[in-house]
Design a protein around this motif. Structure first.
Motif, PDB file in Angstrom:
ATOM      1  N   GLN A 219      24.148  47.447 -64.830  1.00 51.94           N
ATOM      2  CA  GLN A 219      25.367  47.423 -64.010  1.00 51.94           C
ATOM      3  C   GLN A 219      25.066  47.144 -62.543  1.00 51.94           C
ATOM      4  OE1 GLN A 219      28.573  47.686 -64.160  1.00 51.94           O
ATOM      5  NE2 GLN A 219      28.595  47.673 -66.386  1.00 51.94           N
ATOM      6  N   LEU A 220      24.048  47.856 -62.039  1.00 55.84           N
ATOM      7  CA  LEU A 220      23.755  47.747 -60.610  1.00 55.84           C
ATOM      8  C   LEU A 220      23.265  46.346 -60.263  1.00 55.84           C
ATOM      9  CD1 LEU A 220      22.130  51.203 -59.802  1.00 55.84           C
ATOM     10  CD2 LEU A 220      24.509  50.491 -59.720  1.00 55.84           C
ATOM     11  N   VAL A 223      26.319  44.129 -60.244  1.00 50.07           N
ATOM     12  CA  VAL A 223      27.084  44.305 -59.014  1.00 50.07           C
ATOM     13  C   VAL A 223      26.398  43.591 -57.859  1.00 50.07           C
ATOM     14  CG1 VAL A 223      27.715  45.998 -57.271  1.00 50.07           C
ATOM     15  CG2 VAL A 223      28.281  46.405 -59.647  1.00 50.07           C
ATOM     16  N   VAL A 226      27.146  40.000 -58.139  1.00 50.35           N
ATOM     17  CA  VAL A 226      28.538  39.742 -57.793  1.00 50.35           C
ATOM     18  C   VAL A 226      28.749  39.824 -56.277  1.00 50.35           C
ATOM     19  CG1 VAL A 226      30.836  40.782 -57.889  1.00 50.35           C
ATOM     20  CG2 VAL A 226      29.567  40.393 -59.993  1.00 50.35           C
ATOM     21  N   ARG A 324      20.775  61.679 -55.012  1.00 52.98           N
ATOM     22  CA  ARG A 324      21.356  60.852 -56.070  1.00 52.98           C
ATOM     23  C   ARG A 324      22.146  61.669 -57.072  1.00 52.98           C
ATOM     24  NH1 ARG A 324      17.524  55.917 -56.777  1.00 52.98           N
ATOM     25  NH2 ARG A 324      16.787  55.830 -54.661  1.00 52.98           N
ATOM     26  N   GLY A 325      22.230  62.985 -56.847  1.00 54.43           N
ATOM     27  CA  GLY A 325      22.983  63.820 -57.774  1.00 54.43           C
ATOM     28  C   GLY A 325      22.283  63.972 -59.102  1.00 54.43           C
TER      29      GLY A 325
ATOM     30  N   VAL B  73      34.584  41.242 -57.920  1.00 50.34           N
ATOM     31  CA  VAL B  73      34.767  41.822 -59.250  1.00 50.34           C
ATOM     32  C   VAL B  73      34.677  43.332 -59.166  1.00 50.34           C
ATOM     33  CG1 VAL B  73      34.040  41.745 -61.651  1.00 50.34           C
ATOM     34  CG2 VAL B  73      33.539  39.818 -60.168  1.00 50.34           C
ATOM     35  N   PHE B  75      34.430  46.640 -61.906  1.00 50.92           N
ATOM     36  CA  PHE B  75      34.192  46.936 -63.313  1.00 50.92           C
ATOM     37  C   PHE B  75      34.790  48.282 -63.702  1.00 50.92           C
ATOM     38  CE2 PHE B  75      30.629  44.367 -61.769  1.00 50.92           C
ATOM     39  CZ  PHE B  75      30.726  43.285 -62.631  1.00 50.92           C
ATOM     40  N   GLU B  77      33.099  50.839 -64.792  1.00 48.52           N
ATOM     41  CA  GLU B  77      32.310  51.844 -64.089  1.00 48.52           C
ATOM     42  C   GLU B  77      32.290  51.417 -62.618  1.00 48.52           C
ATOM     43  OE1 GLU B  77      30.778  49.605 -66.050  1.00 48.52           O
ATOM     44  OE2 GLU B  77      31.094  50.583 -67.979  1.00 48.52           O
ATOM     45  N   SER B  78      32.332  52.403 -61.746  1.00 50.38           N
ATOM     46  CA  SER B  78      32.367  52.044 -60.332  1.00 50.38           C
ATOM     47  C   SER B  78      31.089  51.326 -59.929  1.00 50.38           C
ATOM     48  CB  SER B  78      32.558  53.300 -59.484  1.00 50.38           C
ATOM     49  OG  SER B  78      31.536  54.221 -59.765  1.00 50.38           O
ATOM     50  N   ALA B  79      29.962  51.655 -60.617  1.00 53.59           N
ATOM     51  CA  ALA B  79      28.667  51.018 -60.338  1.00 53.59           C
ATOM     52  C   ALA B  79      28.345  51.034 -58.844  1.00 53.59           C
ATOM     53  CB  ALA B  79      28.619  49.593 -60.896  1.00 53.59           C
ATOM     54  N   LEU B  80      28.554  52.199 -58.238  1.00 56.03           N
ATOM     55  CA  LEU B  80      28.141  52.355 -56.844  1.00 56.03           C
ATOM     56  C   LEU B  80      26.654  52.652 -56.827  1.00 56.03           C
ATOM     57  CD1 LEU B  80      31.055  54.674 -55.667  1.00 56.03           C
ATOM     58  CD2 LEU B  80      30.839  52.214 -55.315  1.00 56.03           C
ATOM     59  N   MET B  81      25.989  52.266 -55.734  1.00 57.89           N
ATOM     60  CA  MET B  81      24.569  52.564 -55.626  1.00 57.89           C
ATOM     61  C   MET B  81      24.428  54.063 -55.353  1.00 57.89           C
ATOM     62  SD  MET B  81      23.535  49.521 -56.004  1.00 57.89           S
ATOM     63  CE  MET B  81      24.440  47.970 -56.050  1.00 57.89           C
ATOM     64  N   PRO B  82      23.765  54.797 -56.255  1.00 54.76           N
ATOM     65  CA  PRO B  82      23.769  56.257 -56.123  1.00 54.76           C
ATOM     66  C   PRO B  82      23.011  56.780 -54.909  1.00 54.76           C
ATOM     67  CG  PRO B  82      22.362  55.560 -57.935  1.00 54.76           C
ATOM     68  CD  PRO B  82      23.073  54.336 -57.452  1.00 54.76           C
ATOM     69  N   HIS B 126      27.830  60.800 -56.341  1.00 56.66           N
ATOM     70  CA  HIS B 126      27.906  61.937 -57.268  1.00 56.66           C
ATOM     71  C   HIS B 126      28.774  63.060 -56.736  1.00 56.66           C
ATOM     72  CE1 HIS B 126      24.689  63.536 -54.676  1.00 56.66           C
ATOM     73  NE2 HIS B 126      25.091  64.709 -55.086  1.00 56.66           N
ATOM     74  N   ARG B 140      34.827  48.287 -51.688  1.00 61.71           N
ATOM     75  CA  ARG B 140      33.665  47.403 -51.691  1.00 61.71           C
ATOM     76  C   ARG B 140      34.067  45.987 -52.118  1.00 61.71           C
ATOM     77  NH1 ARG B 140      28.748  48.887 -55.556  1.00 61.71           N
ATOM     78  NH2 ARG B 140      30.305  48.402 -57.121  1.00 61.71           N
TER      79      ARG B 140
END
Lengths: 331, 247
Positions: A219-220, A223, A226, A324-325, B73, B75, B77-82, B126, B140
């Motif tokens: 996913q990352l 993204v 994208v 990062r949780g 785009v 998605f 899942e938010s697919a944020l960088m954690p 998180h 974003r």
């Protein structure tokens, strides 16, 4: 105009309640962009939405409590200290009750005496400093070699298929096995020690980095693509930071292997221009049949290993995982 | 701008390797600033279609015209960088767009304010709820500043209350920014609630099986009678399409 095309595109289900409108009347003008909503009604609606969302956000998130210093002390510092004290007490008790030969099983006090003797003569300080310096320098060399190698293998698949198994194999090979070869190649010099440390630590670092990169959620990457990242920026801005937990785990293991390999090398390779390290001290005590000195050296080696882990790697890892949780609560 | 075509898809076909056709002869054009919902059951290739529009994949046959600037785009899942805060996640998009370092912070905060998240700017993913994460993802996507926004079931994993709010939020953002939005969903009501136009895709292979236009799009709610009425119509057609697969 697009509407006419739309009606020919695919089969349009005709429903009596469908009204086709001109796009011009439907679509908001893009230049509204920066202007705040003008009419009072929309502003009212926006404020409603705002407060509603704020309320829901508050309900759905818990404020995170940072663990208090005292709590951390009682949960993570105190238990191991108590355990070690209990261990020493049991050891002392055994020596007092069973009265074993002191030249085979010395008591904790004998070991302490050997340690302070080494300290007074200055041997302990020299040994610790020499070993630490070599361990750290050797580890840093391994990091400098292992990191680009790991990145290369992680990103170039055919290369990884070819080299990966060998690297994993090297991890299984005890690095002591390199000592004889290293002595023949480099003689009894510091180069021998560094070579052995390098061979011990690099595979762990490389493997850690590869594992970290492999575990980056697809996913990352998607993204990143994208968002417009090319190959290089994808690697530096997305893949590398995402792979950091695996990399740090590899570094931690790499340090452990460095330290172990160093001790092995120092025990075997003594003399020449090789300095006096903890391993050498251990070996010297063995030659003198000084069991107190041997155990003292073992304890110091262990202690330094634990210390580096506690003061350097553990906080680094904890901080990274908390950000990062990935750390469950405060435990 | 209005009245122009933002996305034009002609005789699009897609198959993966030697597998069956996923999309077959799809024709669709989306006007600039239009809000289109792509609706279909599982396996209708709606996500495939979206990936094709996004340029993440290539069509087997046919053509897709999108604006030269490309599409943003979002998605499921938010697919944020954690490892980044909400603000830094938005800043990453700005950075990759080429915005100067000095301008990034302010612009990111402004975008977060657009989705009512100014207070959570320094929080990490998180620490945010699912709805908040999707709003950061929306900010974003807006940071990319592309005329087209593609959304792949972005609210599917959220609870109903949050989803309702995000519908309102998205509608507001759409009206304010004039973006062209293609919104993929399998939720009929969601499509009827959000779209100016609902495009139904049949399954295996995916084809356009029906289109509905909605005249009055302001003031709609998920519980509005007109949304319910349209949902019933669309559902009927959708079921017909699904039944076709039984034979």
């Amino acid at each position: 105009m697009p509407h006419d095309e739309n009606s020919t595109a695919g089969r349009v289900a005709t429903q009596e309640r469908i009204e086709t409108l001109e796009a011009d009347t439907e679509i908001p003008a893009p230049d509204l962009d920066t202007r705040p909503p003008s009419s009072g009604a929309t502003r009212q609606a926006n404020d409603d939405l705002r407060s509603l969302e704020a309320g829901l956000d508050r309900l759905q998130t818990d404020p995170e409590h940072a663990p208090r210093a005292w709590q951390r002390f009682t949960t993570s510092v105190l238990p191991p200290i108590l355990f070690v004290l209990a261990l020493i007490a049991a050891w002392q008790l055994y020596v007092v009750i069973a009265q074993p030969r002191p030249d085979i099983v010395p008591g904790p006090l004998d070991v302490l005496a050997a340690m302070s003797q080494a300290w007074e003569s200055g041997r302990l300080q020299t040994a610790v400093l020499t070993s630490l310096e070599r361990g750290v320098v050797g580890f840093l060399i391994a990091v400098v070699v292992g990191t680009p190698l790991g990145l290369l293998l992680a990103e170039v698949k055919p290369l990884r298929r070819a080299v990966g198994p060998i690297i994993s194999g090297l991890q299984v090979l005890p690095s002591v096995a390199w000592v004889p070869a290293a002595i023949l190649w480099f003689g009894l010099t510091d180069a021998t020690v560094y070579f052995v440390v390098l061979m011990g630590a690099t595979p762990s670092i490389v493997n850690g980095l590869i594992a970290g990169v492999e575990q980056v959620p697809p996913q990352l990457r998607r993204v990143g693509t994208v968002l417009g990242a090319g190959r290089t920026r994808l690697a530096t801005l997305v893949v590398l930071p995402a792979a950091l937990p695996g990399y740090v785990a590899g570094l931690k293991q790499g340090w452990a292997f460095s330290w172990r390999s160093l001790m092995a090398a120092e025990i075997i390779a003594v003399g020449g221009t090789i300095g006096f390290g903890l391993g050498s001290m251990l070996q010297q005590s063995r030659e003198l049949a000084d069991i107190g000195g041997v155990l003292a050296a073992v304890l110091v080696i262990l202690f330094i290993g634990i210390l580096i882990e506690l003061v350097f790697f553990a906080p680094l890892e904890r901080r990274m995982l908390r950000r990062r949780g990935l750390l469950g609560g405060t435990r | 701008m209005s009245g122009q075509t933002a996305i034009r898809i002609e005789q699009l076909g897609k198959r993966f390797g030697a597998g069956p056709l996923v999309l077959d002869d799809v024709n669709l054009s989306v006007g600039a600033g239009e809000f289109v919902c792509l609706l279909g059951a599982s396996g209708c290739g709606k996500s495939t279609l979206l990936n094709l529009i996004a340029g993440l994949d290539r069509p087997t046959t046919g053509t897709i015209d999108v604006p030269a600037e490309g599409a943003a785009v979002m998605f499921q899942e938010s697919a944020l960088m954690p490892w980044l805060t909400a603000r830094q996640n938005v800043e990453l998009a700005l950075r990759l767009r080429g915005v100067a370092r000095s301008a990034r912070r302010g612009e990111a905060l402004e975008l977060l304010d657009t989705v009512n998240l100014a207070d959570a700017a320094e929080k990490r993913p998180h620490e945010l709820s699912g709805g908040m994460r999707q709003r950061v993802a929306l900010a974003r996507a807006l940071a990319q500043d592309r005329p087209v926004l593609l959304m792949d079931e972005p609210f599917a994993a959220l609870d109903a209350i949050t989803r309702d709010l995000l519908h309102e939020e998205l509608e507001r953002v759409w009206r304010r920014t004039g973006r062209t939005i293609v919104f993929v969903t399998h939720n009929v009501r969601e499509a009827a609630r959000l779209g100016q136009r609902v495009v139904l895709l049949s399954s295996r292979p995916g084809r356009v099986a029906g289109e509905w236009r909605i005249a009055e799009t302001s003031g709609r709610r998920i519980e509005s009678p007109e949304v319910a009425a349209l949902s019933i119509e669309i559902t009927e057609q959708l079921r017909k399409e699904i039944r076709r697969n039984a034979a």
